[in-house]
Design an enzyme around this catalytic site. Structure first.
Site, mmCIF file in Angstrom:
data_model
loop_
_atom_site.group_PDB
_atom_site.id
_atom_site.type_symbol
_atom_site.label_atom_id
_atom_site.label_comp_id
_atom_site.label_asym_id
_atom_site.label_seq_id
_atom_site.Cartn_x
_atom_site.Cartn_y
_atom_site.Cartn_z
ATOM 1 N N GLY A 123 -4.127 -1.026 -6.828
ATOM 2 C CA GLY A 123 -4.269 -2.556 -7.378
ATOM 3 C C GLY A 123 -5.666 -2.903 -8.004
ATOM 4 O O GLY A 123 -6.286 -2.094 -8.594
ATOM 5 N N CYS A 124 -6.040 -4.086 -7.711
ATOM 6 C CA CYS A 124 -7.601 -4.241 -8.317
ATOM 7 C C CYS A 124 -8.506 -3.758 -7.607
ATOM 8 O O CYS A 124 -9.543 -3.798 -8.292
ATOM 9 C CB CYS A 124 -7.594 -5.946 -8.077
ATOM 10 S SG CYS A 124 -8.042 -6.534 -6.449
ATOM 11 N N GLY A 125 -8.373 -3.241 -6.450
ATOM 12 C CA GLY A 125 -9.608 -2.497 -5.617
ATOM 13 C C GLY A 125 -10.536 -3.294 -5.130
ATOM 14 O O GLY A 125 -11.509 -2.966 -4.386
#
Length: 279
Positions: A123-125
């Site tokens: 995902g976005c991290g």
């Protein structure tokens, strides 16, 4: 740092641009096109390789890459001192350029641990408290210099004179080291603002420049990363041509760093001035 070996053709600003014909369309009474030669800023993939392990790849201007590698290593906390880099070589490869650094075993062990801690994120991290805490590293405190308005303005008004790539291409950022009278001592340029600052940091580190005797002027905005990079190596004052972000101001306050922005002829904004650094 014991040794730096570099490709001479890649260390000069002229190597960071190319020329090609373009159509220039203009209008007075009617539109017309003329063919002229234009200078374009180069950006190439540059890999940072530590003891044979590729750690990061960035798009950068292919000049002063030895400064970029050392500055990136210091500002990102991979190295804590230039002497922890034993050797540095620049290699031209099929898909771009690679800077190979030989670093201290302790620094390499810590780098490997950092890489393991980020493996497997999706995902976005940066979603969630845990990821945010890892993204925003603790910022060290610095000693802000006494910097007055005339010094800021003098540096600002002479910055363009020290940016040959910007003059030729109009497509790069600059990061300047200025003394406390606002006299520009050196400048590094790059298509990326972070890269330009890292190149400057690397240059200062290689020459062991006293960081309490000057400030940094950048042609970009003052983001969190720019503030953090300065503070991480002991730079106490950052001036930006554009605005500062809210997080940049918070980080400057936490570090005790003097932060100015919107620096334009005759005007600039002080976002944070430590009480010990009155101008």
């Amino acid at each position: 740092m014991s040794e730096v070996r570099e490709c001479d053709a890649r260390t000069q600003p002229a190597a960071a641009l190319t020329r090609q014909p373009v159509e220039v369309h203009s209008s007075a009474a009617y539109w017309r096109a003329t063919v002229q030669e234009d200078a374009l800023a180069l950006e190439v993939p540059v890999a940072m390789v530590y003891n044979g392990i590729s750690h990061a790849v960035m798009m950068a201007s292919p000049s002063y890459l030895e400064d970029l590698a050392l500055g990136f290593s210091l500002s990102e906390g991979i190295l804590t001192h230039p002497h922890e880099c034993y050797d540095l070589e620049l290699h031209e490869e099929a898909q771009g350029l690679a800077v190979h650094l030989s670093i201290a075993s302790q620094r390499l062990a810590e780098l490997k641990q950092r890489r393991r801690s980020t493996t497997g994120r999706t995902g976005c991290g940066l979603c969630g408290t845990e990821a945010l805490e890892q993204a925003i590293r603790p910022i060290p405190t610095v000693s802000a210099p006494h910097l007055d308005d005339t010094a800021i303005q003098h540096a600002l008004c002479t910055l363009d004179d020290h940016q040959p790539l910007k003059e030729a291409t109009g497509a790069v950022h600059g990061a300047a080291w200025c003394d406390l009278q606002g006299r520009i001592q050196r400048v590094r340029e790059d298509v990326g603002r972070h890269n330009a600052l890292d190149k400057l940091i690397g240059s200062l580190a290689r020459d062991d420049v006293p960081l309490q005797e000057g400030f940094v002027l950048v042609s970009s905005r003052a983001s969190y990363e720019m503030v953090h990079k300065c503070a991480s190596v002991g730079i106490g004052a950052l001036v930006a041509v554009s605005a500062a972000t809210a997080l940049a101001v918070e980080q400057a306050q936490a570090a005790g760093l003097l932060l100015a922005g919107f620096a334009r002829p005759g005007r600039h904004v002080i976002y944070h001035r430590p009480v010990t650094a009155k101008g």
